[in-house]
Design an enzyme around this catalytic site. Structure first.
Site, PDB file in Angstrom:
ATOM      1  CG  LEU A 102      60.358  56.462  20.177  1.00  9.02           C
ATOM      2  CD1 LEU A 102      60.274  56.746  21.668  1.00  9.02           C
ATOM      3  CD2 LEU A 102      59.318  55.681  19.892  1.00  9.02           C
ATOM      4  CG  ASP A 103      55.429  59.035  15.547  1.00 16.20           C
ATOM      5  OD1 ASP A 103      56.327  58.962  14.819  1.00 16.20           O
ATOM      6  OD2 ASP A 103      54.461  58.520  15.728  1.00 16.20           O
ATOM      7  CD  GLN A 104      54.871  66.320  19.077  1.00 17.81           C
ATOM      8  OE1 GLN A 104      54.755  66.389  20.430  1.00 17.81           O
ATOM      9  NE2 GLN A 104      53.780  66.126  18.283  1.00 17.81           N
ATOM     10  CE  LYS A 188      51.212  58.337  16.869  1.00 27.51           C
ATOM     11  NZ  LYS A 188      51.988  59.446  16.810  1.00 27.51           N
TER      12      LYS A 188
END
Ligand code: URA
Length: 234
Positions: A102-104, A188
């Protein structure tokens, strides 16, 4: 198996450190202190209590972390602390790895395990494990955007369109998206491709595993490995 050897398999330190923990009286089995490192127990289904904390013995560990924002899914993070710093040291010693990333700034359900074959099964594109994302968008979600997400959008690294398995607006600037692939920054990039922008991103489910409401950001819980298998839970 000897008690100190069981502790060793669970990540409680070197063989000598594990024997020391037992000899010091830090380990209970069934509520009773066992201070003989060579005491013999069947590991399957065993629950130890170490320094007062229950520890179910698992040959392979599978845990669910509620990932908070501001953590990187990497053992060698560049700008933010590692999600691994949220786990107790025995799990870090065992080398748990996240199942996908998962992204930051993404929050929510993240599985971690030391079972490399399970990671492969869960991330293999042919397994189509469904992941549910709650997306907060910068602009109102239009019906045409939902239709395009379902019909498929082309991202810059692959001419084949990627489709959402399900997509529905859940508010003016909110969307629930179900994806069965795990491409880099997929949510995104899909939202950008339809002319919107992700403001917040939260994963609420992976396959049959829903993030429990009681599991707060930064907390983790054990998962029955059978439940984590692709296709488990129907
Ligand atoms: N898609 C993204 O863009 N980011 C995530 O963290 C997960 C899915």
């Amino acid at each position: 198996m000897q008690l100190s050897q069981i502790l060793f398999t669970q990540g409680f330190g070197t063989r000598r450190e594990c024997a020391g923990l037992v000899a010091l009286g830090a380990v209970r089995v069934g509520g009773e202190v066992v201070d003989d490192p060579a005491a013999d127990f069947a590991p399957a289904g065993l629950v130890l209590t170490i320094d007062g904390v229950d520890w179910p013995v698992h040959a392979k560990a599978v845990v669910l972390l509620h990932k908070p924002a501001g953590y990187e899914c990497s053992a060698r993070p560049k700008h933010w602390p590692s999600i691994l710093s949220l786990l107790p040291s025995p799990l870090r010693t065992r080398g748990l790895q996240p199942v996908g990333r998962l992204d930051q700034d993404t929050t929510g359900a993240l599985l971690l395990t030391d079972d490399g074959a399970l990671i492969h099964r869960l991330t293999h594109p042919k397994r189509h494990v469904a992941k549910v994302y709650e997306v907060g968008t910068a602009r109102p979600v239009e019906p045409a955007q939902v239709e395009r997400l379902l019909a498929g959008v082309v991202l810059d690294d692959d001419p084949a369109p990627v489709r959402a398995a399900a997509a529905e607006a859940t508010g003016e600037c909110a969307l629930r998206l179900v994806l069965t692939e795990g491409k880099y920054h997929q949510v995104k990039r899909m939202l950008a491709a339809v002319g919107n922008h992700v403001e917040t991103l939260h994963r609420s489910r992976i396959g049959p595993i829903e993030l429990p409401t009681g599991l707060k950001p930064g907390q983790w819980c054990w998962i029955d490995p059978a439940l984590a298998e692709p296709g488990a839970g129907g």
